[in-house]
Enzyme design. Structure first.
Site, PDB file in Angstrom:
ATOM      1  N   ASP A   1     -52.193 -64.754   6.860  1.00 40.37           N
ATOM      2  CA  ASP A   1     -53.565 -64.811   7.367  1.00 40.37           C
ATOM      3  C   ASP A   1     -54.500 -65.604   6.476  1.00 40.37           C
ATOM      4  O   ASP A   1     -55.602 -65.956   6.885  1.00 40.37           O
ATOM      5  CB  ASP A   1     -54.128 -63.385   7.445  1.00 40.37           C
ATOM      6  CG  ASP A   1     -53.768 -62.699   8.739  1.00 40.37           C
ATOM      7  OD1 ASP A   1     -53.697 -63.393   9.760  1.00 40.37           O
ATOM      8  OD2 ASP A   1     -53.567 -61.480   8.710  1.00 40.37           O
TER       9      ASP A   1
HETATM   10  C1  BGC Z   1     -56.057 -60.018   3.795  1.00 42.30           C
HETATM   11  C2  BGC Z   1     -54.853 -60.150   4.678  1.00 42.30           C
HETATM   12  C3  BGC Z   1     -55.137 -59.560   6.004  1.00 42.30           C
HETATM   13  C4  BGC Z   1     -56.418 -60.139   6.588  1.00 42.30           C
HETATM   14  C5  BGC Z   1     -56.761 -59.450   7.871  1.00 42.30           C
HETATM   15  C6  BGC Z   1     -57.262 -60.603   4.462  1.00 42.30           C
HETATM   16  O1  BGC Z   1     -58.372 -60.414   3.671  1.00 42.30           O
HETATM   17  O2  BGC Z   1     -55.806 -60.631   2.553  1.00 42.30           O
HETATM   18  O3  BGC Z   1     -53.732 -59.508   4.088  1.00 42.30           O
HETATM   19  O4  BGC Z   1     -54.084 -59.813   6.875  1.00 42.30           O
HETATM   20  O5  BGC Z   1     -57.479 -59.997   5.696  1.00 42.30           O
HETATM   21  O6  BGC Z   1     -57.802 -60.054   8.512  1.00 42.30           O
HETATM   22  C1  NOJ Z   2     -51.650 -58.192   6.679  1.00 37.47           C
HETATM   23  C2  NOJ Z   2     -51.738 -58.431   8.144  1.00 37.47           C
HETATM   24  O1  NOJ Z   2     -51.820 -57.188   8.819  1.00 37.47           O
HETATM   25  C3  NOJ Z   2     -50.547 -59.218   8.636  1.00 37.47           C
HETATM   26  O2  NOJ Z   2     -50.674 -59.507   9.998  1.00 37.47           O
HETATM   27  C4  NOJ Z   2     -50.374 -60.476   7.840  1.00 37.47           C
HETATM   28  O3  NOJ Z   2     -49.204 -61.109   8.285  1.00 37.47           O
HETATM   29  C5  NOJ Z   2     -50.304 -60.187   6.358  1.00 37.47           C
HETATM   30  N1  NOJ Z   2     -51.440 -59.425   5.954  1.00 37.47           N
HETATM   31  C6  NOJ Z   2     -50.219 -61.460   5.525  1.00 37.47           C
HETATM   32  O4  NOJ Z   2     -51.399 -62.162   5.501  1.00 37.47           O
END
Ligand code: BGC
Ligand code: NOJ
Length: 803
Positions: free
Chosen positions: A483
């Protein structure tokens, strides 16, 4: 260092000291009513939706952390203590917390009195029941004053912690016998209330928090408790609570049992009241009557334990590795069920008020629970597919209560659609239920747009094919699995979302990871087409797979590993050409699992992965970490080095590497990596790892972090599902397939085999794997070529494999 130990027979983790590095929690409930409960009895409850139906209040960044959840006070002479240490904080003569499957037990002792508090949400009951047994183990009579307290949340957890000008005026309760009813907003539009009750006559109550606590006091020292009294306060606004007081006299050796019950009730509009503004308590009465005696409670506990034993017996292994067995047989599957229930909503790190259910998260979670609850998995797949758009793209999230796509986040995460293929194929392989492909499923939940689910899969695939960039690789969109790799958002505005702001639509940034996904799941889709008589479509898909595979070999291979992406300016990311972020984990996992470049590239990619990304706790996301913020990379470079997506061990994708090792038949590599972050294997590093040693966390800080080895964000992570897939399907090699059960272990040299019992399509497969001569598969005493145990109607099937 350890703070407890596993009791495998009881399927419990036993915590022997209250001062765990962080609250170590457990989940209660399996259907509508859910509770989180920590090892000091903190936590909160909600009904179905952790934002809209929060029952008890919780302060996420409270100091001290985790105080004020379930408050029990036992007053014995001058001393006030709590069975789980908090909130009274009186040093106990004995403390123990046993977290079991769907229940937790707290055992405390002080001055010759012992307390045993068992807390659970009985199955199919919208109520948490707390059984408190007090025993006088001394030789003198004990006169005890006992309090049980709950603090109500005013239903909407966000509003509850923000809208004080209104909230401090609306709190209302009713009291009837030993029960406090919380009925805030029931007078107007709500049709639900909550209650807290004890099954014995009370000597007093309080329902106004500040009266109970007294000025300048917290939960550790309420005024009422200090005075061994109750002020009989009736909440009028402010913070309503339920504080119940009882007096008990215990002769030496005598014990008494109390049942405290925290319940939730919904009434129909016609049956809301029994008199002006008096709530209809009929349902509450029935619920209380169902849990009024110890025998009723004990029967519910037996039923809960039987449920879990039967569920877990669907996959159970016995090997020479105790820790592997306890992860596989108990804790990993348990965590998979928790992710099924909670998705990413409610934990001590997820506030339950933000994210809905993620498209990709839900698809991946399903890989871990499909063998446990196939019917629920079917329903989940249809819910997920129903938020897809007609062009194959999809909302990124949906709300569990409404099942509608979340418009605030929208779409544009270009990996999302492909995960639908992954989970649907996994479901069919597990169940043989091809009929799911015919299930009419709408686009964007719009009635009238229904098409068979298969059409959704087709459009998912087509979406990737039709959205490719300058190198013929899939466009990344807002982000793919990672993400935080935001190659189309150049954000310089504080607070702006890195994912949803679109101020630089390059239309060029590409993802090698999605290419790997496409090759893997495109092949699976083609195989599915063949099975349902769509051989022309299968051939077409294979052409696209070949194209993307070739593009990956040409532009995605960096020489010694797979590149990660191309940015908006067509520059490689995750390449030796970069100063930082030279190599990323994700494409090594997926491209190797997809077989791109065969075992030769696979082995080279894995060797580079280990050499550059490997640490004591697993494989880091990238290396070297980004030391400064780059707007053309996005959120990934916003994290300090070693944390989260900027170079931690992001546990979710480590199992991809384990599976990649299995793909190249390296059992030692697979098991070595598995052990590095499987919670049971690092239990003795709890003071460093800090989160629960019985469940996976999302991240473990990497080598460049200030707190290398420290885990964060326990419980709600795709790690649970993928770790189970890696160990069960990769290392142990038990893979459900369309025509039977594949037995294809990839064991380390240190394991000589195993025994395993697997329920698959109604048949119990008793599998024995051992090393020896006369290699091959024997099914019910007869040799079978290959490694697929054919389907059978028999209730039991004996399988022996010699490797
Ligand atoms: C986090 C990710 C997460 C995302 C969700 C980010 O701030 O680092 O792990 O999936 O937010 O929107
Ligand atoms: C947490 C999110 O829930 C997931 O969808 C994503 O793949 C990982 N973070 C990595 O960014």
């Amino acid at each position: 260092m350890q703070y407890g130990y596993f009791d495998d027979d009881a399927k419990e983790y036993v915590i022997t000291r209250a001062d765990t590095p962080l609250p170590w929690i457990n989940y209660l409930g399996s259907d509508g009513f859910f509770s989180l409960i920590s090892n000091t009895c903190g936590g909160y409850s909600f009904y179905k939706d952790a934002k809209l139906r929060r029952i008890t209040r919780f302060r996420y960044n409270n100091v001290p952390h985790d105080e004020g959840g379930r408050c029990f006070y036992i007053c014995d002479g001058e001393t006030v203590w709590s069975p789980a240490f908090l909130p009274a904080k009186t040093a106990l003569d004995f403390y123990r917390c046993r977290h079991g499957l769907g229940y937790s037990v707290f055992e405390g002792k002080k001055n010759g009195v012992s307390a045993s508090l068992t807390v659970t949400v009985p199955m199919l009951t919208d109520m948490e029941v707390q059984k408190l047994v007090l025993k006088n183990e001394s030789s003198i009579e004990k006169k005890l004053t006992v309090y049980g307290v709950a603090e109500w949340c005013l239903w909407n957890a966000v509003d509850d912690s923000t809208n004080f000008q209104r909230n401090w005026n609306i709190g209302e309760v009713e009291i009837e016998g030993g029960t406090v009813y919380h009925k805030t907003e029931y007078r107007e539009r709500r049709n639900h209330y909550a209650f807290y009750s004890v099954n014995a006559p009370i000597d007093g109550f309080d329902t106004d928090r500040d009266t109970f606590l007294g000025r300048f006091r917290g939960w550790s020292e309420p005024q009422a408790v200090e005075q061994r009294t109750s002020f009989m306060s009736i909440a009028a606004g402010w913070a309503p609570i339920a504080a119940l007081r009882l007096s008990l006299t215990l002769a030496p050796g005598e014990s008494k049992t109390l049942l405290f019950r925290l319940g939730y009730v919904e009434n129909t509009q016609e049956k809301k009241f029994t008199a002006l503004n008096v709530i209809n308590k009929e349902k509450a009465h029935a619920m209380l009557a169902a849990f009024d005696t110890e025998a009723q409670f004990d029967a519910a506990m037996d039923a809960l334990k039987a449920y879990w034993s039967s569920l877990l017996s669907r996959f159970a292994v016995q090997s020479s590795e105790d820790k592997l067995d306890r992860m596989v047989n108990i804790w990993n599957q348990y965590q998979c069920m928790v992710t099924f229930n909670m998705s990413r909503s409610a934990s001590y790190y997820e506030s339950g008020t933000g994210r809905g259910m993620g498209f990709r998260d839900s698809c991946q979670d399903l890989l871990g629970f499909v063998h446990l609850i196939p019917e629920r998995a079917r329903e989940r797949i249809i819910d997920i597919a129903s938020i897809q758009f007609a062009d194959g793209s999809t909302y990124h999230q949906y709300q569990p209560l409404t099942k509608r796509g979340n418009a605030d986040i929208g779409s544009g995460f270009n990996d999302d659609p492909l995960w639908l293929i992954a989970c649907t194929c996994a479901y069919i392989r597990e169940t043989g239920d091809f009929s799911i492909l015919d299930e009419p499923t709408p686009f964007n939940n719009e009635t009238g747009t229904e098409v068979p689910l298969m059409e959704h899969l087709r459009r998912s695939l087509r979406y990737t094919v039709e959205h490719r960039g300058p190198h013929g690789l899939p466009l990344i969109g807002r982000a793919d699995w990672n993400d935080c790799l935001n190659l189309n958002c150049f954000s310089l505005t504080p607070g702006e979302s890195f994912q949803t702001c679109s101020n630089f639509e390059s239309g060029k940034a590409e993802s090698v990871f999605i290419a790997g996904m496409f090759v893997k799941y495109g092949k699976e889709y083609a195989a599915l087409c063949d099975r349902i008589g769509l051989s022309e479509e299968a051939a077409d898909v294979r052409v696209s797979v070949e194209e993307i595979e070739q593009a990956t070999l040409r532009f995605g291979w960096d020489g010694e590993w797979f590149r990660r992406a191309y940015d908006a300016f067509e520059r490689p990311i995750g390449s030796r050409e970069n100063d930082e972020g030279k190599i990323f984990i994700e494409p090594q996992g997926f491209c190797v699992m997809a077989g791109i470049g065969g075992p030769e590239y696979g082995k080279r990619a894995l060797a580079s992965t280990e050499a550059l990304l490997g640490n004591e706790f697993g494989i880091e996301v990238l290396h070297p970490c980004y030391t400064e913020y780059h707007d053309y990379l996005g959120e990934i470079s916003s994290y300090p080095p070693g944390y989260k997506e900027n170079g931690s061990v992001f546990c979710h994708n480590n199992p991809w590497i384990t599976l990649a090792y299995c793909m190249v038949k390296d059992g030692n590599g697979a098991f070595d990596l598995y052990k590095r972050n499987a919670p049971a294997y690092i239990e003795d590093k709890s003071e460093i790892h800090r989160t629960e040693p019985y469940c996976y966390s999302q991240t473990i800080a990497g080598r460049d972090a200030k707190t290398y080895g420290e885990a964060k964000n326990a419980w709600l992570t795709g790690t649970a599902a993928w770790s189970f897939v890696a160990v069960s399907q990769g290392i142990l090699g038990i893979r459900p397939d369309y025509d039977g059960l594949i037995v294809d272990p990839c064991l380390p040299d240190t394991m000589d085999g195993y025994r395993l019992s697997r329920l698959f399509r109604g048949t119990r497969y008793d599998v024995t794997v051992r090393r020896g001569e006369n290699k091959g598969l024997i099914v019910n005493g007869k040799p079978v070529p290959g490694n697929i145990v054919p389907l059978t109607d028999a209730p039991v099937c004996a399988v022996a494999l010699t490797i």
